[in-house]
Scaffold this motif. Structure first.
Motif, PDB file in Angstrom:
ATOM      1  N   GLN A   1       0.846  -1.181   0.000  1.00 37.04           N
ATOM      2  CA  GLN A   1       0.000   0.000   0.000  1.00 37.04           C
ATOM      3  C   GLN A   1       0.886   1.237   0.000  1.00 37.04           C
ATOM      4  O   GLN A   1       2.098   1.155   0.149  1.00 37.04           O
ATOM      5  CB  GLN A   1      -0.918  -0.001   1.219  1.00 37.04           C
ATOM      6  CG  GLN A   1      -1.938  -1.130   1.180  1.00 37.04           C
ATOM      7  CD  GLN A   1      -2.844  -1.084   2.380  1.00 37.04           C
ATOM      8  OE1 GLN A   1      -2.402  -1.268   3.500  1.00 37.04           O
ATOM      9  NE2 GLN A   1      -4.119  -0.828   2.136  1.00 37.04           N
ATOM     10  N   LEU A   2       0.254   2.403  -0.145  1.00 37.67           N
ATOM     11  CA  LEU A   2       1.021   3.637  -0.181  1.00 37.67           C
ATOM     12  C   LEU A   2       1.398   4.088   1.226  1.00 37.67           C
ATOM     13  O   LEU A   2       0.609   3.982   2.158  1.00 37.67           O
ATOM     14  CB  LEU A   2       0.234   4.751  -0.871  1.00 37.67           C
ATOM     15  CG  LEU A   2      -0.203   4.490  -2.309  1.00 37.67           C
ATOM     16  CD1 LEU A   2      -0.769   5.771  -2.911  1.00 37.67           C
ATOM     17  CD2 LEU A   2       0.918   3.939  -3.160  1.00 37.67           C
ATOM     18  N   HIS A   3       2.620   4.591   1.331  1.00 34.74           N
ATOM     19  CA  HIS A   3       3.155   5.186   2.551  1.00 34.74           C
ATOM     20  C   HIS A   3       3.850   6.477   2.158  1.00 34.74           C
ATOM     21  O   HIS A   3       4.331   6.606   1.036  1.00 34.74           O
ATOM     22  CB  HIS A   3       4.184   4.249   3.213  1.00 34.74           C
ATOM     23  CG  HIS A   3       3.578   3.044   3.847  1.00 34.74           C
ATOM     24  ND1 HIS A   3       3.600   2.829   5.191  1.00 34.74           N
ATOM     25  CD2 HIS A   3       2.933   1.980   3.314  1.00 34.74           C
ATOM     26  CE1 HIS A   3       3.006   1.689   5.476  1.00 34.74           C
ATOM     27  NE2 HIS A   3       2.593   1.151   4.342  1.00 34.74           N
ATOM     28  N   ASP A   4       3.928   7.408   3.091  1.00 37.27           N
ATOM     29  CA  ASP A   4       4.719   8.606   2.840  1.00 37.27           C
ATOM     30  C   ASP A   4       6.107   8.421   3.428  1.00 37.27           C
ATOM     31  O   ASP A   4       6.276   7.758   4.444  1.00 37.27           O
ATOM     32  CB  ASP A   4       4.029   9.867   3.371  1.00 37.27           C
ATOM     33  CG  ASP A   4       3.711   9.813   4.853  1.00 37.27           C
ATOM     34  OD1 ASP A   4       3.685   8.712   5.446  1.00 37.27           O
ATOM     35  OD2 ASP A   4       3.477  10.879   5.439  1.00 37.27           O
ATOM     36  N   TYR A   5       7.089   8.987   2.752  1.00 35.12           N
ATOM     37  CA  TYR A   5       8.491   8.873   3.144  1.00 35.12           C
ATOM     38  C   TYR A   5       9.157  10.238   3.013  1.00 35.12           C
ATOM     39  O   TYR A   5       8.718  11.059   2.198  1.00 35.12           O
ATOM     40  CB  TYR A   5       9.244   7.914   2.203  1.00 35.12           C
ATOM     41  CG  TYR A   5       8.972   6.455   2.431  1.00 35.12           C
ATOM     42  CD1 TYR A   5       9.777   5.707   3.273  1.00 35.12           C
ATOM     43  CD2 TYR A   5       7.919   5.821   1.789  1.00 35.12           C
ATOM     44  CE1 TYR A   5       9.534   4.362   3.477  1.00 35.12           C
ATOM     45  CE2 TYR A   5       7.662   4.475   1.986  1.00 35.12           C
ATOM     46  CZ  TYR A   5       8.477   3.754   2.832  1.00 35.12           C
ATOM     47  OH  TYR A   5       8.230   2.419   3.028  1.00 35.12           O
ATOM     48  N   PRO A   6      10.238  10.446   3.743  1.00 38.46           N
ATOM     49  CA  PRO A   6      11.036  11.651   3.483  1.00 38.46           C
ATOM     50  C   PRO A   6      11.568  11.584   2.044  1.00 38.46           C
ATOM     51  O   PRO A   6      12.038  10.531   1.596  1.00 38.46           O
ATOM     52  CB  PRO A   6      12.176  11.552   4.496  1.00 38.46           C
ATOM     53  CG  PRO A   6      11.643  10.678   5.589  1.00 38.46           C
ATOM     54  CD  PRO A   6      10.752   9.682   4.888  1.00 38.46           C
ATOM     55  N   CYS A   7      11.488  12.675   1.338  1.00 37.43           N
ATOM     56  CA  CYS A   7      11.850  12.691  -0.086  1.00 37.43           C
ATOM     57  C   CYS A   7      13.321  12.354  -0.334  1.00 37.43           C
ATOM     58  O   CYS A   7      13.678  11.913  -1.421  1.00 37.43           O
ATOM     59  CB  CYS A   7      11.517  14.048  -0.690  1.00 37.43           C
ATOM     60  SG  CYS A   7       9.767  14.453  -0.623  1.00 37.43           S
ATOM     61  N   GLN A   8      14.167  12.559   0.668  1.00 42.78           N
ATOM     62  CA  GLN A   8      15.590  12.266   0.482  1.00 42.78           C
ATOM     63  C   GLN A   8      15.915  10.784   0.691  1.00 42.78           C
ATOM     64  O   GLN A   8      17.022  10.352   0.394  1.00 42.78           O
ATOM     65  CB  GLN A   8      16.457  13.141   1.400  1.00 42.78           C
ATOM     66  CG  GLN A   8      16.354  12.818   2.865  1.00 42.78           C
ATOM     67  CD  GLN A   8      15.212  13.554   3.576  1.00 42.78           C
ATOM     68  OE1 GLN A   8      14.325  14.116   2.946  1.00 42.78           O
ATOM     69  NE2 GLN A   8      15.245  13.548   4.885  1.00 42.78           N
ATOM     70  N   ASP A   9      14.953   9.978   1.197  1.00 44.18           N
ATOM     71  CA  ASP A   9      15.198   8.535   1.312  1.00 44.18           C
ATOM     72  C   ASP A   9      15.520   7.980  -0.062  1.00 44.18           C
ATOM     73  O   ASP A   9      15.077   8.513  -1.093  1.00 44.18           O
ATOM     74  CB  ASP A   9      13.975   7.818   1.881  1.00 44.18           C
ATOM     75  CG  ASP A   9      13.868   7.933   3.392  1.00 44.18           C
ATOM     76  OD1 ASP A   9      14.641   8.711   3.994  1.00 44.18           O
ATOM     77  OD2 ASP A   9      12.993   7.259   3.961  1.00 44.18           O
ATOM     78  N   ARG A  10      16.251   6.890  -0.082  1.00 44.46           N
ATOM     79  CA  ARG A  10      16.661   6.283  -1.347  1.00 44.46           C
ATOM     80  C   ARG A  10      15.864   4.996  -1.546  1.00 44.46           C
ATOM     81  O   ARG A  10      16.077   4.021  -0.851  1.00 44.46           O
ATOM     82  CB  ARG A  10      18.163   6.062  -1.351  1.00 44.46           C
ATOM     83  CG  ARG A  10      18.908   7.407  -1.130  1.00 44.46           C
ATOM     84  CD  ARG A  10      20.382   7.324  -1.275  1.00 44.46           C
ATOM     85  NE  ARG A  10      20.831   7.258  -2.649  1.00 44.46           N
ATOM     86  CZ  ARG A  10      20.822   8.280  -3.511  1.00 44.46           C
ATOM     87  NH1 ARG A  10      20.351   9.450  -3.149  1.00 44.46           N
ATOM     88  NH2 ARG A  10      21.282   8.122  -4.743  1.00 44.46           N
ATOM     89  N   LEU A  11      14.938   5.049  -2.496  1.00 48.58           N
ATOM     90  CA  LEU A  11      14.069   3.913  -2.798  1.00 48.58           C
ATOM     91  C   LEU A  11      14.230   3.521  -4.264  1.00 48.58           C
ATOM     92  O   LEU A  11      14.805   4.253  -5.056  1.00 48.58           O
ATOM     93  CB  LEU A  11      12.601   4.272  -2.529  1.00 48.58           C
ATOM     94  CG  LEU A  11      12.237   4.802  -1.149  1.00 48.58           C
ATOM     95  CD1 LEU A  11      10.736   5.052  -1.055  1.00 48.58           C
ATOM     96  CD2 LEU A  11      12.693   3.866  -0.050  1.00 48.58           C
ATOM     97  N   HIS A  12      13.678   2.379  -4.595  1.00 46.00           N
ATOM     98  CA  HIS A  12      13.717   1.897  -5.978  1.00 46.00           C
ATOM     99  C   HIS A  12      12.761   2.721  -6.843  1.00 46.00           C
ATOM    100  O   HIS A  12      11.899   3.441  -6.345  1.00 46.00           O
ATOM    101  CB  HIS A  12      13.350   0.421  -6.028  1.00 46.00           C
ATOM    102  CG  HIS A  12      14.388  -0.449  -5.395  1.00 46.00           C
ATOM    103  ND1 HIS A  12      15.281  -1.189  -6.121  1.00 46.00           N
ATOM    104  CD2 HIS A  12      14.689  -0.681  -4.103  1.00 46.00           C
ATOM    105  CE1 HIS A  12      16.081  -1.847  -5.302  1.00 46.00           C
ATOM    106  NE2 HIS A  12      15.736  -1.550  -4.065  1.00 46.00           N
TER     107      HIS A  12
END
Length: 128
Positions: A108-119
């Motif tokens: 499901q959707l989650h919010d993250y800090p924009c600077q996190d490094r995701l795929h």
């Protein structure tokens, strides 16, 4: 890179690069694509099925909403509430979590800090 059939998002391109949200957006745009923008639970599931179970950025951000805890897609339409995990979007320890992603734990959707490094998961730009 994986190419999978979709309804609204006929072509999904899954990349195993880990980038910040801004870098991911630029990465997709550099390929004449854009971050995926799933609009239904089925489309979220199709991204997970095509790309596997890594946290993946989607093309939604609080910046586009410009108010409160609302998230909008890059085309400025609001992200449907039923796509978010029950505790999301939220604020953790006062940290700004302004970017949206599909979470590997629950799909499901989650919010993250924009600077996190995701795929990254991109889609064809022409499909909007």
């Amino acid at each position: 890179m994986v190419n999978a059939g979709m309804h609204r998002m006929r072509n999904i391109f899954c990349h195993n690069r880990e980038l910040s949200w801004v870098e991911a957006r630029q990465f997709c745009e550099g390929r004449s694509q854009m971050l995926v923008m799933p609009r239904t639970l089925e489309e979220v599931g199709q991204v997970v099925h095509a790309c596997g179970s890594q946290n993946r950025w989607i093309g939604a951000h609080q910046f586009f909403a410009r108010s409160g805890n609302k998230f909008k897609y890059m085309d400025t339409t609001e992200v449907p509430r039923n796509l978010w995990a029950s505790s999301q979007p939220n604020i953790v320890n006062g940290l700004s979590e302004d970017c949206a992603a599909i979470d590997k734990k629950d799909g499901q959707l989650h919010d993250y800090p924009c600077q996190d490094r995701l795929h990254v998961a991109c889609m064809d730009d022409a499909e909007l």
